[in-house]
Design a protein around this motif. Structure first.
Motif, PDB file in Angstrom:
ATOM      1  N   VAL A 187      -1.314   6.142   8.601  1.00 19.68           N
ATOM      2  CA  VAL A 187      -0.545   5.471   8.192  1.00 19.68           C
ATOM      3  C   VAL A 187      -1.436   4.116   7.262  1.00 19.68           C
ATOM      4  N   TYR A 188      -0.553   3.432   6.124  1.00 20.71           N
ATOM      5  CA  TYR A 188      -0.710   2.025   5.046  1.00 20.71           C
ATOM      6  C   TYR A 188      -1.227   1.004   5.111  1.00 20.71           C
ATOM      7  N   PHE A 189      -2.068   0.571   5.058  1.00 22.30           N
ATOM      8  CA  PHE A 189      -1.843  -0.567   4.583  1.00 22.30           C
ATOM      9  C   PHE A 189      -0.617  -1.232   4.411  1.00 22.30           C
ATOM     10  N   PRO A 190      -0.280  -2.673   4.415  1.00 19.52           N
ATOM     11  CA  PRO A 190      -0.255  -3.535   5.437  1.00 19.52           C
ATOM     12  C   PRO A 190      -0.050  -3.151   7.478  1.00 19.52           C
ATOM     13  N   HIS A 191      -0.610  -1.903   7.445  1.00 15.31           N
ATOM     14  CA  HIS A 191       0.250  -2.074   9.223  1.00 15.31           C
ATOM     15  C   HIS A 191      -0.875  -2.471   9.818  1.00 15.31           C
ATOM     16  N   PRO A 192      -0.091  -2.698  10.630  1.00 14.96           N
ATOM     17  CA  PRO A 192      -0.694  -4.071  11.694  1.00 14.96           C
ATOM     18  C   PRO A 192      -1.749  -3.203  12.589  1.00 14.96           C
ATOM     19  N   VAL A 193      -1.596  -1.912  13.141  1.00 14.32           N
ATOM     20  CA  VAL A 193      -2.544  -1.377  13.604  1.00 14.32           C
ATOM     21  C   VAL A 193      -3.971  -1.902  13.584  1.00 14.32           C
ATOM     22  N   MET A 216     -21.870   0.267  -4.482  1.00  9.75           N
ATOM     23  CA  MET A 216     -21.524   1.755  -4.739  1.00  9.75           C
ATOM     24  C   MET A 216     -19.864   2.221  -4.857  1.00  9.75           C
ATOM     25  N   GLU A 217     -19.297   2.646  -5.294  1.00  7.48           N
ATOM     26  CA  GLU A 217     -17.435   2.209  -5.321  1.00  7.48           C
ATOM     27  C   GLU A 217     -16.791   3.037  -4.176  1.00  7.48           C
ATOM     28  N   GLU A 218     -15.509   3.030  -3.503  1.00  5.58           N
ATOM     29  CA  GLU A 218     -14.991   3.431  -2.372  1.00  5.58           C
ATOM     30  C   GLU A 218     -13.589   3.717  -2.550  1.00  5.58           C
ATOM     31  N   GLY A 219     -13.372   3.904  -1.329  1.00  3.79           N
ATOM     32  CA  GLY A 219     -11.678   4.515  -1.705  1.00  3.79           C
ATOM     33  C   GLY A 219     -11.326   4.134   0.064  1.00  3.79           C
ATOM     34  N   CYS A 220     -10.327   4.245   0.434  1.00  2.00           N
ATOM     35  CA  CYS A 220      -9.869   4.525   1.594  1.00  2.00           C
ATOM     36  C   CYS A 220      -8.185   5.550   1.887  1.00  2.00           C
ATOM     37  N   LEU A 221      -8.311   6.490   2.808  1.00  2.43           N
ATOM     38  CA  LEU A 221      -7.228   6.915   3.039  1.00  2.43           C
ATOM     39  C   LEU A 221      -5.630   5.841   3.044  1.00  2.43           C
ATOM     40  N   SER A 222      -5.999   4.958   3.782  1.00  5.61           N
ATOM     41  CA  SER A 222      -4.855   3.783   3.837  1.00  5.61           C
ATOM     42  C   SER A 222      -4.263   2.686   3.241  1.00  5.61           C
ATOM     43  N   LEU A 223      -5.458   2.884   2.022  1.00  4.49           N
ATOM     44  CA  LEU A 223      -4.566   2.203   0.750  1.00  4.49           C
ATOM     45  C   LEU A 223      -4.751   2.971  -1.082  1.00  4.49           C
TER      46      LEU A 223
END
Ligand code: ZN
Length: 191
Positions: free
Chosen positions: A11-17, A110-117
């Motif tokens: 699920v992707y941002f902005p999903h409330p979960v 450090m740089e980070e990413g996120c699978l939901s973003l």
């Protein structure tokens, strides 16, 4: 909770979960084991190194990580952490009811990413060396200290269990740079 692990997806941002404080897993049954397996599959499909249960729509205290070891020798840590600590794990692991303790050394940027973003990457500070205690799928408790990308991955995924996202920890500059990408996600989510 009635869950069919096969139907889980990211699920992707902005999903409330993603903003929910996840609850401890009280019983490690076949469903929990199947969810763990499915999460590993989804993590690989998305070419990520970690995935937390809220990211597949489940507010459970559980995440998976696989940080492959780098082919190059790790640089000598300059932050007072122990060079012998692992910075990767040998294969995918499922961590149930994890807790992070004993941060050592100075926080690092450090740089980070996120699978939901998707398309949102930015810099944030993390502890370079932490200890994780968790239960595996057989109910056995483990404690391990780690550094490098593994320690970072644990902290990132553990944040998800408290409803915390990388955007909450971004530097001011990264916040500014990712503003429009974030707006686009919000727009997509509400349509
Ligand atoms: Zn994430």
């Amino acid at each position: 909770m009635d869950v069919d692990p096969r139907t889980l997806k990211i699920v992707y941002f902005p999903h409330p979960v993603l903003r929910t404080k996840a609850k401890p897993i009280e019983r490690i049954d076949q469903v929990v084991r199947d969810v763990g397996e499915r999460m590993i599959e989804l993590m690989y499909e998305a070419e990520g190194i970690g995935l937390a249960a809220p990211q597949v729509g489940l507010p459970w205290r559980m995440f998976v990580c696989h940080v492959p070891s780098s082919p190059e020798p790790a640089p000598t840590p300059s932050n007072g952490t122990d060079a012998d600590l692992p910075d990767a794990n040998a294969g995918p692991e499922v961590y149930i009811n994890p807790t992070i303790t004993e941060p050592h050394g100075l926080p690092e940027l450090m740089e980070e990413g996120c699978l939901s973003l998707p398309r949102v990457r930015g810099d944030l500070m993390r502890q370079p060396d932490v200890t994780l205690t968790w239960s595996d799928l057989d109910g056995t408790t483990h404690t391990r200290r780690a550094t490098g990308l593994l320690a970072r991955c644990w902290q990132h995924e553990n944040d998800h269990l408290d409803g915390v996202l990388i955007i909450d920890r971004f530097t001011q500059l990264s916040r500014m740079r990712t503003r429009s990408a974030l707006r686009a996600l919000e727009k997509q989510g509400s349509s």
